[in-house]
Design an enzyme around this catalytic site. Structure first.
Site, PDB file in Angstrom:
ATOM      1  CD  GLU A  36      -2.654  -1.270   2.480  1.00 42.55           C
ATOM      2  OE1 GLU A  36      -3.780  -0.819   2.687  1.00 42.55           O
ATOM      3  OE2 GLU A  36      -1.997  -1.904   3.348  1.00 42.55           O
ATOM      4  CD  GLU A 115      20.576  12.095  25.643  1.00 42.87           C
ATOM      5  OE1 GLU A 115      21.298  11.997  24.628  1.00 42.87           O
ATOM      6  OE2 GLU A 115      20.143  13.173  26.059  1.00 42.87           O
ATOM      7  CE  LYS A 117      30.492   8.580  23.263  1.00 43.31           C
ATOM      8  NZ  LYS A 117      30.894   7.955  22.014  1.00 43.31           N
ATOM      9  CG  ASP A 119      30.235   2.926  18.044  1.00 42.49           C
ATOM     10  OD1 ASP A 119      30.692   4.034  17.706  1.00 42.49           O
ATOM     11  OD2 ASP A 119      30.940   1.909  18.179  1.00 42.49           O
ATOM     12  CE1 TYR A 243      23.397  11.928  19.135  1.00 35.36           C
ATOM     13  CE2 TYR A 243      24.015  14.051  20.064  1.00 35.36           C
ATOM     14  CZ  TYR A 243      24.284  12.981  19.231  1.00 35.36           C
ATOM     15  OH  TYR A 243      25.429  12.969  18.493  1.00 35.36           O
ATOM     16  CE  LYS A 308      23.695  14.341  25.772  1.00 37.32           C
ATOM     17  NZ  LYS A 308      22.907  14.313  24.557  1.00 37.32           N
ATOM     18  CE  LYS A 332      33.787   5.164  24.637  1.00 36.65           C
ATOM     19  NZ  LYS A 332      34.777   5.811  23.816  1.00 36.65           N
ATOM     20  CB  CYS A 426      42.394 -35.882  11.912  1.00 37.00           C
ATOM     21  SG  CYS A 426      42.055 -35.593  13.652  1.00 37.00           S
ATOM     22  CB  CYS A 429      43.823 -39.586  14.774  1.00 36.25           C
ATOM     23  SG  CYS A 429      42.669 -39.228  13.439  1.00 36.25           S
ATOM     24  CB  CYS A 444      38.616 -36.391  12.077  1.00 34.60           C
ATOM     25  SG  CYS A 444      39.404 -37.929  12.615  1.00 34.60           S
ATOM     26  CB  CYS A 449      39.904 -39.488  16.090  1.00 42.19           C
ATOM     27  SG  CYS A 449      40.638 -37.863  16.409  1.00 42.19           S
TER      28      CYS A 449
HETATM   29  S1  IVH Z   1      26.101  14.507  23.128  1.00 39.01           S
HETATM   30  C1  IVH Z   1      27.504  18.398  23.830  1.00 39.01           C
HETATM   31  N1  IVH Z   1      24.615  12.364  23.076  1.00 39.01           N
HETATM   32  O1  IVH Z   1      29.263  10.449  20.873  1.00 39.01           O
HETATM   33  C2  IVH Z   1      26.975  17.322  22.997  1.00 39.01           C
HETATM   34  N2  IVH Z   1      26.625  12.356  21.810  1.00 39.01           N
HETATM   35  O2  IVH Z   1      31.829  12.818  21.527  1.00 39.01           O
HETATM   36  C3  IVH Z   1      27.982  16.280  22.726  1.00 39.01           C
HETATM   37  N3  IVH Z   1      26.979  10.294  20.533  1.00 39.01           N
HETATM   38  O3  IVH Z   1      30.612  11.433  18.205  1.00 39.01           O
HETATM   39  C4  IVH Z   1      27.412  15.069  22.155  1.00 39.01           C
HETATM   40  N4  IVH Z   1      25.140   9.276  21.160  1.00 39.01           N
HETATM   41  O4  IVH Z   1      28.114  11.704  17.890  1.00 39.01           O
HETATM   42  C5  IVH Z   1      25.746  12.938  22.638  1.00 39.01           C
HETATM   43  N5  IVH Z   1      23.172  10.553  23.088  1.00 39.01           N
HETATM   44  C6  IVH Z   1      24.283  11.128  22.655  1.00 39.01           C
HETATM   45  C7  IVH Z   1      25.158  10.485  21.768  1.00 39.01           C
HETATM   46  C8  IVH Z   1      26.337  11.132  21.373  1.00 39.01           C
HETATM   47  C9  IVH Z   1      26.228   9.178  20.441  1.00 39.01           C
HETATM   48  C10 IVH Z   1      28.288  10.488  19.889  1.00 39.01           C
HETATM   49  C11 IVH Z   1      28.496  11.795  19.209  1.00 39.01           C
HETATM   50  C12 IVH Z   1      29.982  12.009  19.308  1.00 39.01           C
HETATM   51  C13 IVH Z   1      30.362  11.237  20.507  1.00 39.01           C
HETATM   52  C14 IVH Z   1      30.657  12.151  21.666  1.00 39.01           C
END
Ligand code: IVH
Length: 697
Positions: A36, A115, A117, A119, A243, A308, A332, A426, A429, A444, A449
């Site tokens: 659709e 929040e 982070k 990647d 974000y 934050k 991290k 093998c 053996c 094998c 064995c």
């Molecule tokens: S805040 C002041 N929030 O993490 C704002 N960064 O150096 C600074 N990243 O490459 C960033 N998720 O792209 C913020 N929820 C999140 C994030 C986030 C991923 C990445 C951002 C940057 C690295 C922070």
């Protein structure tokens, strides 16, 4: 149709498509079928073909079709695009808090937002009068690259957002609840990424097409956005989470991070659903830490959590250290992926004779554990990924999964790397190895064995099989080396002296019990195992394709091993779930003279269970006719316990998910079965729900 009303119809179609796009890519909850959706889009295309002057940049047709670029233009960001200082662990997170508390007393009673982070690749999205007009990479934080055409193809990026005040409800989006004038110029920041599921699917498709697969979702997402052909970007399953509001003009935006997230959500942007607000440091840290453990259950790769200060004015007042704002910090997670040198490739021999290659690595720490070995899956994997000895390889260790090699970093090759050839004999053996038609594995096939025998005995005595407690691998190796055990049935003719001789010096030292006691306990456990059920014995024998579930199916259909040994492949295929391959493997197993000998010895030793109540078909019971697959660890059951529980209520437990599965029972740390169940629309339930099904019927 008159132009005016046709134009209105076009606008209406665009609104509909944008709404369905939002339902699908932002809310993850579509309300119409793909068919659709395509029809609506097709109609828009048709009208636009007749009226090219009606095409606007926010039309959903403009997501694809842009011509490849020569190069990316530069874009100066309207405000600096900052990065974050790192904190490793809760101690460093507390130190961050203490540091900023000393700088400003308001921090004492501050609230926080936590929040994920994500990647991926940081992107900056510009909206003028509600229309997506430009998108950029972060670059050096001052100037980024113009990747607008590529970003347009990312379906989770709204091409249009509400603007002004009092527009009222636009589709599912309700911006006016904030009572703010939505800025005429709004710049937001987010992360473009690929989910684990989409990444696996993409790689699978590439593999099927005989193309090179990607190493990880992050690099694939970044690479897809930073190349010049938007059509290629469009073919990648890119997702987005936003974000931050980077800049605004002609309007107002919230001054708290939590409200900013809510606000962005109300404008139709996708926002991480695991973000939380806290007014207490301990709870904030506990939540952050909980994701260190839970990260693997997220649908996307997160390399940490971002903490934050909720009050963005306070945060701004605190200023920066270099490019890092003081008001936020990245907690991290320990790395899951690292690169290291592949020193050599070794080969393990499994209990069915399967040869499995493993990587011998330059020792490397991954998430607090030193890794020196990692699986290479199979020989085809090595060839497909072109993994060479001496390569630098990317290795992953996530949760409880054993470390595995993802692939080589070919850019770092020096030319001295050596192409690997699988062994022709093998490694345990020396007998020639064999390849079965249509299978990836090499085997094998020498029944004698020694390596296979160790694995066989190990499996035979394991908890889910004959459950012979205390027969560790070291003793097994010694018994085999001393010639006391040449098949699993020999365990039942072991003497006290045999065992005493095999309890090694190291065992004597590490074990608190005297060797005599070890031997007595072991003999007792061996004797007790003679009472195990037919199902357990069947699964203990290690017939290819006969796991715990299949063993139960067989034990329900045949009274003992003698009867089963007479079954033909056709007979066996009468059983639900037994296909031609498993049937053939069972028949072949019983046909082998060495196995016949094992059976004769087991029978002579009194290890000859008859189908009993545990495996007898349950004619009735509240779960009768239902098929269950269990994944992960259940709070109140062991692996075999849950099976027995389900079977005692007439249900059946099978190993793998198919369309015939009634339910997937989910425990903690589940594997990939959840995804499979979701794909097939099989209901996923937990232990409580299972009990409810039983109670309610
Ligand atoms: S805040 C002041 N929030 O993490 C704002 N960064 O150096 C600074 N990243 O490459 C960033 N998720 O792209 C913020 N929820 C999140 C994030 C986030 C991923 C990445 C951002 C940057 C690295 C922070």
């Amino acid at each position: 149709m008159e132009d005016r009303s046709q134009y209105q119809h076009l606008e209406d179609l665009r609104r509909q498509v944008n709404f369905h796009n939002y339902r699908y890519h932002v809310l993850d909850s579509p309300v119409i079928s793909d068919y659709e959706y395509d029809r609506l889009l097709g109609e828009i295309r048709q009208i636009e073909t007749g009226h090219p002057d009606w095409i606007t940049p926010d039309s959903p047709t403009q997501r694809t079709g842009a011509a490849p670029l020569e190069r990316f233009e530069k874009i100066t960001h309207p405000a600096p695009i900052l990065s974050l200082a790192n904190a490793f662990g809760s101690q460093e997170t507390r130190s961050w808090f203490e540091r900023i508390r000393k700088l400003d007393p308001r921090v004492d009673s501050a609230r926080f937002v936590v929040e994920p982070k994500i990647d991926g690749l940081s992107v900056i999205l510009h909206y003028r009068d509600g229309v997506f007009v430009q998108g950029a990479t972060r670059g050096d934080g001052e100037v980024g690259e113009d990747i607008t055409a590529n970003l347009r193809t990312v379906k989770a990026i709204p091409l249009k957002i509400p603007v002004g005040q009092g527009l009222g409800k636009q589709d599912a989006v309700q911006p006016d609840k904030f009572g703010l004038d939505i800025p005429g110029y709004l710049v937001v920041r987010g992360e473009v990424f690929i989910t684990h599921a989409d990444f696996e699917k993409l790689n699978q498709e590439l593999e099927e097409a005989g193309k090179k697969t990607y190493l990880n979702p992050r690099n694939t997402a970044a690479g897809s956005l930073r190349q010049l052909d938007p059509n290629l970007t469009a073919s990648r399953p890119l997702a987005l989470l936003v974000y931050q509001i980077v800049f605004s003009e002609d309007g107002q935006v919230p001054t708290s991070q939590w409200e900013a997230l809510e606000y962005l959500k109300s404008l139709g942007f996708p926002v991480a659903d695991i973000s939380r607000q806290f007014d207490n440091v301990d709870e904030m840290i506990a939540y952050t830490e909980s994701w260190k453990v839970g990260r693997d259950s997220l649908p996307y790769e997160a390399d940490g959590m971002v903490i934050k200060l909720d009050d963005l004015t306070l945060s701004a007042d605190l200023g920066f250290v270099g490019k890092d704002p003081r008001g936020a910090v990245a907690y991290k997670f320990p790395a899951q992926e690292v690169t290291t040198k592949l020193i050599d490739i070794g080969v393990n021999v499994g209990r069915t004779g399967v040869l499995t290659p493993y990587a011998v690595l330059d020792a490397v720490e991954i998430g607090g554990v030193i890794v020196e070995r990692a699986t290479l899956h199979n020989f085809d994997f090595i060839a497909d990924k072109d993994i060479r000895i001496g390569d630098r390889v990317l290795v992953k260790r996530a949760g409880e999964v054993i470390p595995y090699v993802i692939g080589p970093i070919t850019d770092l090759r020096t030319g001295s790397e050596k192409v690997y050839s699988p062994p022709e004999s093998c490694p345990a053996c020396g007998q020639p190895v064999e390849h079965l038609e249509g299978e990836v594995a090499w085997y094998c096939v020498n029944a004698a064995c020694p390596e296979q025998l160790v694995r066989n005995v190990e499996h035979f005595v394991s908890r889910g099989a004959m459950d012979i407690v205390g027969l560790g691998i070291k003793i097994v190796e010694q018994l085999i080396e001393a010639g006391k055990v040449s098949d699993v049935a020999d365990l039942y003719s072991l003497t006290r002296a045999d065992i005493l001789d095999s309890v090694t010096k190291k065992d004597r030292k590490s074990n608190k019990e005297p060797p005599g006691k070890i031997a007595d306990n072991l003999l007792e456990a061996i004797e007790a195992s003679k009472q195990q059920s037919l199902r357990r014995l069947l699964s203990a024998l290690g017939i290819r394709g006969v796991g715990e579930g299949m063993a139960g199916d067989l034990a329900r259909n045949y009274p003992d091993l003698e009867a089963l040994s007479r079954a033909t492949a056709e007979d066996l295929q009468e059983i639900d779930g037994v296909g031609p391959n498993i049937a053939e493997a069972i028949v072949n197993w019983f046909a082998r003279p060495a196995n016949q000998q094992v059976l004769a010895k087991l029978q002579a030793a009194g290890v000859w269970p008859q189908a009993d109540s545990e495996t007898a078909p349950a004619a009735s019971g509240s779960l009768a006719g239902l098929k269950f697959v269990v994944t992960g660890t259940l709070p109140a059951f062991t692996r075999s316990g849950i099976k027995e529980f389900i079977e005692s209520h007439g249900g059946q437990v099978v190993d793998s998910i198919s369309k015939k599965t009634s339910y997937l029972v989910l425990g903690e740390n589940p594997g990939s079965k959840v995804k499979r169940a979701q794909e097939l629309g099989i209901p996923v339930i937990d232990e409580d729900a299972l009990r409810k099904i039983i109670d309610n019927s």
